[in-house]
Design an enzyme around this catalytic site. Structure first.
Site, PDB file in Angstrom:
ATOM      1  N   ARG A 161     -75.110  55.905  89.439  1.00 37.73           N
ATOM      2  CA  ARG A 161     -73.746  56.020  89.967  1.00 37.73           C
ATOM      3  C   ARG A 161     -73.732  56.590  91.394  1.00 37.73           C
ATOM      4  NH1 ARG A 161     -69.205  58.868  86.378  1.00 37.73           N
ATOM      5  NH2 ARG A 161     -70.503  60.715  86.536  1.00 37.73           N
ATOM      6  N   ARG A 194     -73.532  62.322  92.854  1.00 38.56           N
ATOM      7  CA  ARG A 194     -73.022  63.622  92.416  1.00 38.56           C
ATOM      8  C   ARG A 194     -74.185  64.505  92.003  1.00 38.56           C
ATOM      9  NH1 ARG A 194     -68.200  62.439  88.229  1.00 38.56           N
ATOM     10  NH2 ARG A 194     -69.301  64.109  87.169  1.00 38.56           N
TER      11      ARG A 194
END
Ligand code: AMP
Length: 254
Positions: A161, A194
Site C-alpha cells: 500500500r 505508512r
C-alpha cells in the site's frame, strides 16, 4: 483532506464543540454504519465510496491520529503524543484515549447526516461506550459491514500500500501502481508507505486485530446488525457488493 471532515480531524474548536463545516440538508433516515475488517481489507477506500453514495461523513480514528501526528510537537497533548507511540508500533491506542478523542467529536456522530465509522470501535470496550452514547441520544446504528479477506491477501495488500501525502489517494506498488513511480496520479503529491504498513508493524497490527477487534463480529451479530461482505476483487467490485447489500437492507430484504 475533505472539507466535510475538518471538524472530525481537528477536534473541538475554541467554543469547545467540533462542528461540521459542510452539512447538506437534513436527511430523514441518515445512514449510520460501522465498517469492520482487518487492517488492509480496504475499509478506508470503501468508506470514501460510501460517503459519496450515502452522503454520510467518513469518520476514521486512524486519520485523526495521523492528522494529530503531523501537528507541531508543542501543539500535541501528552495523550496524543503517547497515542503516536502506540500507533508507530502498530499497537492499539488505549481505550480511554480513543474514547476521549471520539467523545469530544461526538457532534460528528450525533448531528451530521449519518456517519461511516472506519477503524472505530476496535475493542469491546469502545463498542460498549459507543452503544451507551447512542442509546442515550436515542439513535440507532443502521448496520455493521464486516469485510472478510484471507490472511495472506491482507499481508500482501498492506505491504504494497502507498498513500498520497496530499489527497490521501491509495495505490498499490504492484497491483494499482501510479503512472509515475511514487507520484500521485490525481494531484501529483508524493506517495509514501505508512509507518505502520512496514512488515514489523503489520504483524503486531494483525495480532491486535485478532485479539481485540475480531470479537466485535460476534458482538454485532448478536445485535442483529452484521452484514458480511467478501472483500476480494477490485475496489469497484467490493463497493458494488456493499451497495447491493445496503440497498437490500433499506428495502427490508437483507
Ligand atoms: P487505521 O488507519 O484505522 O488502521 O489506524 C491506524 C492506527 O491508529 C492503529 O494501528 C492504531 O494504532 C490507531 N488506532 C486507530 N483507531 C483506533 C481505535 N479505535 N482504537 C485503538 N487504536 C486505534
Amino acid at each position: 483532506m475533505k472539507n466535510d471532515r475538518l471538524a472530525w480531524l481537528q477536534g473541538p474548536g475554541a467554543d469547545g464543540a467540533a462542528k461540521c463545516s459542510n452539512v447538506p440538508e437534513e436527511r430523514k433516515n441518515p445512514w449510520r454504519l460501522i465498517l469492520l475488517g482487518a487492517p488492509g481489507v480496504g475499509k478506508g477506500t470503501q468508506a470514501e465510496f460510501l460517503r459519496e453514495r450515502l452522503f454520510a461523513c467518513h469518520l476514521s480514528t486512524g486519520d485523526v491520529f495521523r492528522a494529530a501526528g503531523k501537528r507541531n510537537d508543542c501543539d500535541q497533548s501528552p495523550a496524543m503524543k503517547e497515542a503516536m507511540q502506540y500507533m508507530r508500533r502498530g499497537e492499539l491506542v488505549p481505550d480511554a484515549t480513543v474514547w476521549e478523542m471520539v467523545r469530544e467529536r461526538s457532534h460528528c456522530l450525533l448531528h451530521c447526516n449519518g456517519f461511516i465509522l472506519d477503524g472505530f470501535p476496535r475493542t469491546l470496550g469502545q463498542a460498549e461506550s459507543l452503544k451507551e452514547l447512542m442509546e442515550k441520544e436515542k439513535l440507532s446504528l443502521t448496520a455493521v459491514v464486516n469485510y472478510e479477506l484471507p490472511l495472506n491477501e491482507i499481508v500482501r495488500r498492506l505491504s504494497g500500500r502507498r498513500t498520497c501525502e496530499k489527497c490521501k489517494a491509495v495505490f498499490h506498488a504492484t497491483e494499482r501502481p501510479p503512472k509515475v513511480e511514487s507520484v500521485c496520479d490525481h494531484c501529483g503529491g508524493r506517495l509514501f508507505q505508512r509507518e505502520d504498513d512496514r512488515p514489523e508493524s503489520i504483524t503486531v497490527r494483525l495480532e491486535a486485530y485478532e485479539r481485540s477487534t475480531a470479537p466485535l463480529i460476534q458482538f454485532y451479530k448478536n445485535l442483529g446488525l452484521l452484514l458480511p461482505i467478501i472483500a476480494q476483487g477490485t475496489p469497484d467490485e467490493i463497493a458494488a457488493r456493499t451497495m447491493d447489500k445496503l440497498d437490500r437492507l433499506s428495502a427490508g430484504a437483507a
